[in-house]
Design a protein around this motif. Sequence first.
Motif, PDB file in Angstrom:
ATOM      1  N   GLN B 192      20.562  21.401  20.801  1.00 25.35           N
ATOM      2  CA  GLN B 192      20.322  20.429  21.883  1.00 25.35           C
ATOM      3  C   GLN B 192      21.524  20.359  22.823  1.00 25.35           C
ATOM      4  OE1 GLN B 192      18.146  16.924  21.565  1.00 25.35           O
ATOM      5  NE2 GLN B 192      18.802  16.725  23.704  1.00 25.35           N
ATOM      6  N   ASP B 193      22.725  20.330  22.251  1.00 20.95           N
ATOM      7  CA  ASP B 193      23.943  20.232  23.049  1.00 20.95           C
ATOM      8  C   ASP B 193      24.171  21.514  23.859  1.00 20.95           C
ATOM      9  OD1 ASP B 193      26.455  18.896  23.775  1.00 20.95           O
ATOM     10  OD2 ASP B 193      27.436  20.421  22.545  1.00 20.95           O
ATOM     11  N   ARG B 194      23.878  22.640  23.256  1.00 23.82           N
ATOM     12  CA  ARG B 194      24.114  23.931  23.906  1.00 23.82           C
ATOM     13  C   ARG B 194      23.147  24.172  25.062  1.00 23.82           C
ATOM     14  NH1 ARG B 194      25.631  29.101  21.711  1.00 23.82           N
ATOM     15  NH2 ARG B 194      25.439  28.385  19.551  1.00 23.82           N
ATOM     16  N   TRP B 195      21.869  23.867  24.843  1.00 25.76           N
ATOM     17  CA  TRP B 195      20.845  24.206  25.838  1.00 25.76           C
ATOM     18  C   TRP B 195      20.388  22.999  26.668  1.00 25.76           C
ATOM     19  CZ3 TRP B 195      20.671  29.300  26.243  1.00 25.76           C
ATOM     20  CH2 TRP B 195      20.928  30.093  25.109  1.00 25.76           C
ATOM     21  N   GLY B 196      20.829  21.810  26.260  1.00 24.78           N
ATOM     22  CA  GLY B 196      20.405  20.612  26.988  1.00 24.78           C
ATOM     23  C   GLY B 196      18.961  20.233  26.714  1.00 24.78           C
ATOM     24  N   VAL B 197      18.359  20.862  25.732  1.00 24.69           N
ATOM     25  CA  VAL B 197      16.955  20.603  25.391  1.00 24.69           C
ATOM     26  C   VAL B 197      16.862  20.571  23.868  1.00 24.69           C
ATOM     27  CG1 VAL B 197      14.577  21.443  25.626  1.00 24.69           C
ATOM     28  CG2 VAL B 197      16.262  21.980  27.414  1.00 24.69           C
TER      29      VAL B 197
END
Lengths: 304, 304
Positions: B192-197
């Motif tokens: 989630q943190d890496r891709w924003g999703v």
Amino acid sequence: MRTLWGGVEAGGTHFVCAVGSGPEDLQAEERFPTTTPAETIARAIEFFHAQRRELDLAAIGIASFGPVDLDPSSATYGFVTSTPKPGWSGADIAGPIGRALGAPVGFDTDVNGAALAESEWGAAKGLDDFVYVTIGTGIGGGAMVNGRLVHGLVHPEMGHMRTPRQGNDEYRGYCPFHGDCLEGLASGPAMQDRWGVAPEDLPEDHPAWELEADYLGSALANIVGILSPRRIVIGGGVMQQPRLLPLVRRKVQDGLSGYIQAPELLDHIDRYIVPPALGRRAGVLGAIALGKRAGRNAPARPEG
Amino acid sequence: MRTLWGGVEAGGTHFVCAVGSGPEDLQAEERFPTTTPAETIARAIEFFHAQRRELDLAAIGIASFGPVDLDPSSATYGFVTSTPKPGWSGADIAGPIGRALGAPVGFDTDVNGAALAESEWGAAKGLDDFVYVTIGTGIGGGAMVNGRLVHGLVHPEMGHMRTPRQGNDEYRGYCPFHGDCLEGLASGPAMQDRWGVAPEDLPEDHPAWELEADYLGSALANIVGILSPRRIVIGGGVMQQPRLLPLVRRKVQDGLSGYIQAPELLDHIDRYIVPPALGRRAGVLGAIALGKRAGRNAPARPEG
């Protein structure tokens, strides 16, 4: 006649055969080069036949280079399975020795044997959960969990784990299978290939040692995370550089970053990561320990 | 009155309590949020007191979030040791439940409990050597070796192993202790943190899945090398993406490069790396399995 146990350290370059009951009691020992399977195994059998004129052999243990087949229900139990060493792929080691000597045979990897010896007489005495690692021509590890050696599907091949690249290291790695696995980056031959100098000739202040400690520290931290051993015994030729062990201990602590709250790791790392107590004799003593175990587990033999 | 076993899945966000004897026989189940230790544990005790009006409890199992103290000889056995979760650092879970209910208590990590449940009723039935891994909010692993759960010094913390960076990935990592350990790079929150999703909202063809499989494949190959399991059961929220498991299987084979000559790895990887069979119920069923084990190992109680 006195009853003793036989041990065969079946190494890729040398075989060592011995009879005895432990480190204080090695009655006879012979070392010879590993040539063809037929010739080498015949020589081992001959050694034990000669000993038998003077003593009774309760059982024989074999601690072998690998990979090996440790599954007692397999048709190739006691064989070396796949090795680049010419002639030894598919060689049966335990079968001919057991048949020729008519004794129970204990068979395991060289590193599991060494682990067993260290737990019987050495640096892991009394511990049911520990790991033995050797950093030399290859990198290997044997493990004891709940008092029993780990086999599982095949046997551990710890030397081939992958760890992160350290610093800006771009050495391609020396492992023919994986390139830059741990063995490919941190074994003796990898050090020699990387620096152009054999590890034993690298001076104490050479940057090689810091880098080596980075890789080994990262690997041991992974072993701590996956196996949760109560101690790690680390030996092998590369560890002969006295600066290395204290460096590795520090790198393991760095790698774990205090996450695992155990005094053994936080406060007593010098007692947690230790050198072997049996040194070069761990191999053949491991074989004798495997023999003792096999003797205990074997059905009683009729008096002969 | 019928005799059953109690199980407490002590999770960081929810507790689940149940009574039963296995997946086909869960008599009652209650789920409530993890608040303070005192309040949450009292609610668990209350649940079992209410059940006892209708049945006898032979023993209780607790499968807990961690790290926990599993050493029966320790003064803090059954405690959560150090956790960022407010109020729970140093909280005694097993003690108050065992005392209030006067029953034998089996206590282990949530992942060891789930591993035990999968071995009793699920995807690792009958196996003495396997690993259970979950990829979700955190990454954790439980291991069975020679038929016994692995504890050792503390218990495995497999999620915090380090593996090489994949491709040109430069994400800093999400683990507060290690940054870019496996959990820091491949857990649900890291994705989630890496891709924003969130992972559940990432489309099937998003490059996230290939990268995720690279990290998980590398980690499972390390587990194969260090523990030599006969099977790996891999579950957790992140694994709900159907494309991921087949990708991970291929990456494990790529990582091992044929070095370990076992048909399970070379030819039948789809039966070697498998999803859990018990799904979300593995947690509470693991607790019940721990209870059954504790009941068997406990001294006989006087008739009450």
